[in-house]
Scaffold this motif. Structure first.
Motif, PDB file in Angstrom:
ATOM      1  N   ARG A  51       2.890   0.952 -11.516  1.00 40.95           N
ATOM      2  CA  ARG A  51       1.496   1.203 -11.129  1.00 40.95           C
ATOM      3  C   ARG A  51       0.811   2.076 -12.174  1.00 40.95           C
ATOM      4  O   ARG A  51       1.141   3.238 -12.332  1.00 40.95           O
ATOM      5  CB  ARG A  51       1.436   1.883  -9.770  1.00 40.95           C
ATOM      6  CG  ARG A  51       1.887   1.020  -8.642  1.00 40.95           C
ATOM      7  CD  ARG A  51       1.425   1.587  -7.326  1.00 40.95           C
ATOM      8  NE  ARG A  51       1.950   0.834  -6.195  1.00 40.95           N
ATOM      9  CZ  ARG A  51       1.468   0.917  -4.969  1.00 40.95           C
ATOM     10  NH1 ARG A  51       0.461   1.718  -4.712  1.00 40.95           N
ATOM     11  NH2 ARG A  51       1.999   0.198  -3.999  1.00 40.95           N
ATOM     12  N   SER A  88      -2.612   2.208 -12.022  1.00 37.79           N
ATOM     13  CA  SER A  88      -3.845   2.606 -11.362  1.00 37.79           C
ATOM     14  C   SER A  88      -3.682   2.412  -9.861  1.00 37.79           C
ATOM     15  O   SER A  88      -2.865   1.609  -9.426  1.00 37.79           O
ATOM     16  CB  SER A  88      -5.011   1.754 -11.867  1.00 37.79           C
ATOM     17  OG  SER A  88      -6.156   1.913 -11.062  1.00 37.79           O
ATOM     18  N   ILE A  89      -4.479   3.153  -9.098  1.00 38.10           N
ATOM     19  CA  ILE A  89      -4.474   2.975  -7.660  1.00 38.10           C
ATOM     20  C   ILE A  89      -5.101   1.642  -7.289  1.00 38.10           C
ATOM     21  O   ILE A  89      -4.845   1.082  -6.223  1.00 38.10           O
ATOM     22  CB  ILE A  89      -5.212   4.141  -6.961  1.00 38.10           C
ATOM     23  CG1 ILE A  89      -4.939   4.139  -5.456  1.00 38.10           C
ATOM     24  CG2 ILE A  89      -6.712   4.077  -7.242  1.00 38.10           C
ATOM     25  CD1 ILE A  89      -5.442   5.373  -4.754  1.00 38.10           C
ATOM     26  N   THR A 115       0.806  -1.223   0.000  1.00 37.43           N
ATOM     27  CA  THR A 115       0.000   0.000   0.000  1.00 37.43           C
ATOM     28  C   THR A 115       0.834   1.266   0.000  1.00 37.43           C
ATOM     29  O   THR A 115       0.319   2.349  -0.228  1.00 37.43           O
ATOM     30  CB  THR A 115      -0.918   0.037   1.232  1.00 37.43           C
ATOM     31  OG1 THR A 115      -0.094   0.104   2.405  1.00 37.43           O
ATOM     32  CG2 THR A 115      -1.813  -1.175   1.295  1.00 37.43           C
TER      33      THR A 115
END
Length: 130
Positions: free
Chosen positions: A105, A107-108, A54
């Motif tokens: 990444r 996208s979140i 995260t």
């Protein structure tokens, strides 16, 4: 050269458990999503589970509805390895299981589609007899 190597597949009976492993080499994926897909004969490759750091102190995981509560994904960044613990296996879980990793990444959200991943393993067969 990046390689993902799966292991742990096999032939089991319904209700049994298996643990799949995917060892990555060539680069680290500690900050990026790693996941599992599966493909049964005559069917499309489908999302099973994925996990991503995260950015804080925890990981977040995502699961397909069909495996939620039975499968658990985890990772060991020190070993650059992701695992899939599969419990209460059903005949419909029979498939070739593929490990996948994203290179960055986009996208979140954790990707759930094949296009969200850049690296793939060769697959390991899981067969569940009734």
């Amino acid at each position: 050269q990046v390689q993902l190597v799966e292991s742990g597949g096999g032939l089991v009976q319904a209700g049994d458990s298996l643990r799949l492993s995917c060892a990555a080499s060539g680069r680290t994926f500690s900050s990026y999503a790693m996941g599992w897909f599966r493909q049964a004969p005559g069917k499309e490759r489908e999302f099973v589970a994925a996990i991503r750091w995260t950015g804080s102190i925890t990981y977040v995981a995502d699961y397909a509805d069909s495996v939620k509560g039975r499968f658990t994904i985890s990772r060991d960044n020190a070993k650059n390895t992701v695992y899939l613990q599969m419990n209460s296996l059903k005949p419909e879980d029979t498939a070739v299981y593929y490990c996948a990793a994203e290179s960055g990444r986009r996208s979140i959200m954790i990707p759930r589609t094949k296009g969200g991943y850049d690296y793939w393993g060769q697959g390991t067969q899981v067969t569940v007899s009734s």
